[in-house]
Scaffold this active site. Structure first.
Site, PDB file in Angstrom:
ATOM      1  CE1 TYR A 123       1.538  -7.480  -3.605  1.00 53.32           C
ATOM      2  CE2 TYR A 123       0.744  -5.812  -2.204  1.00 53.32           C
ATOM      3  CZ  TYR A 123       1.161  -6.907  -2.467  1.00 53.32           C
ATOM      4  OH  TYR A 123       1.449  -7.523  -1.249  1.00 53.32           O
TER       5      TYR A 123
ATOM      6  CG  HIS B  38      -8.929  -3.886   9.215  1.00 56.68           C
ATOM      7  ND1 HIS B  38      -7.673  -2.443  10.093  1.00 56.68           N
ATOM      8  CD2 HIS B  38      -8.638  -3.929   8.643  1.00 56.68           C
ATOM      9  CE1 HIS B  38      -6.196  -3.593   8.663  1.00 56.68           C
ATOM     10  NE2 HIS B  38      -7.320  -4.573   8.592  1.00 56.68           N
TER      11      HIS B  38
ATOM     12  CE  LYS C 151      -7.165  -3.558   4.436  1.00 56.32           C
ATOM     13  NZ  LYS C 151      -7.106  -4.441   5.653  1.00 56.32           N
TER      14      LYS C 151
ATOM     15  CG  ASP D  60      -8.828  -7.121   5.809  1.00 63.11           C
ATOM     16  OD1 ASP D  60      -7.851  -6.895   6.727  1.00 63.11           O
ATOM     17  OD2 ASP D  60      -8.828  -6.870   4.492  1.00 63.11           O
TER      18      ASP D  60
ATOM     19  CB  CYS E 266      -1.389  -7.122  14.708  1.00 66.03           C
ATOM     20  SG  CYS E 266      -0.147  -5.548  14.032  1.00 66.03           S
TER      21      CYS E 266
ATOM     22  CB  SER F  37      -1.940  -5.009   8.125  1.00 68.65           C
ATOM     23  OG  SER F  37      -2.566  -4.528   7.427  1.00 68.65           O
TER      24      SER F  37
ATOM     25  NE  ARG G 127      -0.605  -8.415   1.533  1.00 63.07           N
ATOM     26  CZ  ARG G 127      -1.865  -7.862   2.629  1.00 63.07           C
ATOM     27  NH1 ARG G 127      -2.958  -8.510   2.565  1.00 63.07           N
ATOM     28  NH2 ARG G 127      -1.300  -6.452   3.116  1.00 63.07           N
TER      29      ARG G 127
ATOM     30  NE  ARG H  21      -2.591   0.086   3.735  1.00 59.43           N
ATOM     31  CZ  ARG H  21      -2.336  -1.172   4.551  1.00 59.43           C
ATOM     32  NH1 ARG H  21      -2.396  -2.130   4.852  1.00 59.43           N
ATOM     33  NH2 ARG H  21      -1.557  -0.503   5.744  1.00 59.43           N
TER      34      ARG H  21
END
Length: 628
Positions: free
Chosen positions: A236, A265, A245, A312, A289, A287, A410, A87
């Site tokens: 990406y 989120h 998102k 998510d 975590c 993210s 990913r 990102r």
């Protein structure tokens, strides 16, 4: 070699599939105006079929953008240009009339940490510099998609136009996409999503890894009052899969504020105790975590069961009876690969063995995948090729060389393949949320678990979340960053107004508010080892929360919230010894510094937009800390 070859016809785009005349006037106008601007060579209206997917995958393989992983069933590997791996928060903007509509104005000036604003005049200029002719020689794909289960009143529609076939096959995994969605869309409102990799044909420079992108001009813009997302230059992840998102959080949070619900989120999980009683929790972590690991938890306590609704995103709305109902608007998992293993998340490993697109992981010579933390034993003679397409050996890591997989590599896999997918994961009305959990990576000072004193205090806990930065964005160093509600990069509007929106839930008629908790699996000893074993043992914390909801276990007040009473945490048969005193230790020095940090953050970042209740909660915390 480019994924599309230029045609001799440079006028009206050829329609490869679909019929513009059958579309609603609004959808057709969006497509036609975008074609006029971007000037694609051809148009393909996606139907979402298996046949279409197979053809596009074959085309991607033929042109070197993906490679089949022969060890698994219908799995693929993509390697991006190393300049297009995460990102790009610094180039992700919200376009509104006034800056304060997007972000609070920092005291003393400077750049806000809570989002990037762009004026409409600046955006018009940026658009004109990027999009005219950007799809020349390429196919424009029309992706009709739905966020949320079919038939759900909480679901929303979108249409993404893209010149990336990689985006098409990925959006097919991550959303409900295709003909059925187009038929049900009709004349309903939808979010307009326009994406281009920014590489018209013929190319003016060679591609890296056959991956088209334009990092110098990358920009991801959200225009809330037009319900529009426009992305340029990156192929990406969330930069290009605009249902993720961009739609599910930034635009959806704006819609949620207007309509009186929450777009968050958060993972959603169902937890069932040994007697068959079931509850649903939502949890917000930054993210990398452990969201996916928690959402797919394999419990170590006998008789307990965890099932996954989503890993998510959660869209939550109170029903007529006052229950907070949540849906997972996504259709797949877009998980961080490094650290995922049979130990940390066996259910994820099982999920990604088929129908999965891997991006920027390493490849084994027997047709498999590899990444840091996978903990797999390679057969004799099997070699590894890194995400940069170079030979790699395990001992390279010991020499401080680059990892085999990018830290933000990913996997993109259908949620339906998860072995513990919840039976109600596509329930149109959503599942009832009884607990909300906040958490992050805090190596010191923050206890393993605590419960908020009230809804307002719980909002304060979410607003003051801090965590080590992750590899999902551009941040390179492990610094402790403010990440309120795990939403810092994803707010669609002013964070002060966002807090006020959360606080307003308490005023809703008949609302049965979930209890709010905070967890920290990542506290470390002075030697740097984790104090809590984590993974499947986290069920012991979920069990305590579960029993707290029924008033069946004890808690004691502390400066931060209610801590588990002595003996209330179930540690039976725990294989590793744990030091509960250290896990729950509250240092006066640490919390005095934390309060100073929070106060500076509130004063500088949120400034005049901070709700009075947050100042009140901070002062109450300060008074409690004085008593330590």
């Amino acid at each position: 070699m480019p994924p599309e070859l230029p045609s001799q016809n440079n006028s009206t785009p050829r329609v490869l599939q679909g019929n513009l005349c059958t579309l609603s006037p609004a959808v057709r106008e969006f497509i036609e105006s975008s074609m006029s601007l971007c000037q694609p060579d051809a148009l393909h209206i996606c139907d979402g079929s298996d046949e279409e997917n197979s053809v596009i995958l074959s085309k991607l393989q033929e042109h070197g953008m993906i490679k089949r992983l022969t060890k698994y069933e219908n799995c693929w590997l993509a390697r991006t240009d190393p300049c297009d791996v995460a990102r790009v928060e610094s180039r992700t903007v919200i376009v509104t009339q006034e800056q304060r509509d997007t972000v609070p104005l920092p005291r003393g000036g400077g750049i806000s940490q809570l989002g990037q604003w762009m004026s409409k005049e600046e955006w018009d200029k940026a658009m004109s510099e990027r999009f005219p002719g950007c799809m020349k020689g390429r196919t424009m794909y029309v992706i009709p998609f739905r966020m949320g289960p079919m038939g759900s009143p909480l679901s929303k529609f979108g249409v993404e136009l893209t010149d990336s076939p990689y985006v098409v096959v990925s959006m097919r995994v991550m959303t409900r996409m295709g003909k059925a969605v187009l038929n049900s869309l009709g004349n309903r409102d939808f979010v307009r999503c326009l994406h281009s990799v920014g590489c018209p044909l013929p190319l003016n420079k060679p591609l890296v890894n056959n991956w088209p992108c334009n990092p110098e001009l990358t920009l991801i813009a959200h225009i809330p009052d037009q319900r529009k997302i426009v992305s340029f230059g990156s192929g990406y992840g969330g930069n290009s899969l605009l249902g993720k998102k961009c739609f599910a959080l930034r635009i959806a949070s704006c819609i949620a504020k207007e309509e009186g619900w929450l777009a968050e989120h958060m993972l959603i999980l169902g937890i069932t105790n040994p007697t068959g009683q079931k509850k649903y929790f939502a949890a917000a972590f930054p993210s990398a975590c452990g969201k996916t690991n928690l959402a797919m938890l394999s419990p170590t306590l006998p008789g307990w069961k965890v099932e996954c609704v989503g890993d998510d995103i959660a869209w939550m709305k109170f029903d007529k009876e006052g229950n907070l109902r949540a849906i997972n608007p996504e259709n797949g998992f877009f998980g961080v690969a490094p650290g995922t293993s049979a130990k940390s998340n066996p259910n994820a490993i099982e999920t990604i063995r088929r129908n999965t697109i891997f991006t920027n992981v390493a490849e084994t010579s027997d047709g498999g995948v590899h990444w840091e933390g996978l903990d797999q034993n390679l057969a004799e003679g099997v070699t590894i090729t890194s995400w940069k397409n170079k030979p790699w050996k395990p001992e390279d890591s010991n020499n401080l060389c680059e990892p085999s997989a990018h830290p933000n590599s990913r996997f993109c896999a259908p949620a339906s393949q998860c072995p513990i997918i919840d039976p109600q994961w596509e329930s149109p009305e959503g599942v009832p949320i009884e607990a909300i959990i906040f958490g992050g990576r805090r190596p010191e000072g923050v206890p393993l678990v605590y419960e908020s004193f009230s809804w307002a205090h719980g909002v304060f806990v979410g607003a003051t979340m801090r965590s080590e930065s992750t590899a999902a964005a551009e941040h390179k160093d492990k610094v402790i960053m403010h990440d309120p509600f795990a939403m810092r990069p994803f707010f669609g509007y002013n964070f002060g107004d966002y807090i006020a929106h959360w606080l307003s839930m308490e005023q809703r008629f008949n609302a049965k508010l979930p209890k709010i908790f905070h967890v920290n699996w990542f506290r470390k000893s002075p030697s740097g080892t984790f104090l809590w074993p984590g993974y499947g043992e986290n069920i012991r914390i979920l069990e305590w929360i579960f029993r707290r909801l029924d008033g069946k276990t004890g808690a004691i007040p502390s400066v931060v919230g209610y801590l588990p009473a002595i003996g209330s945490l179930n540690l039976s048969d725990l294989k590793e010894s744990v030091n509960l005193d250290k896990l729950f230790e509250l240092s006066k020095d640490f919390w005095e510094k934390e309060i100073l940090n929070i106060r500076r953050y509130f004063e500088h970042e949120i400034n005049n937009d901070l709700p009075v209740e947050m100042d009140k909660q901070l002062e109450m915390l300060a008074q409690r800390v004085k008593q330590l």
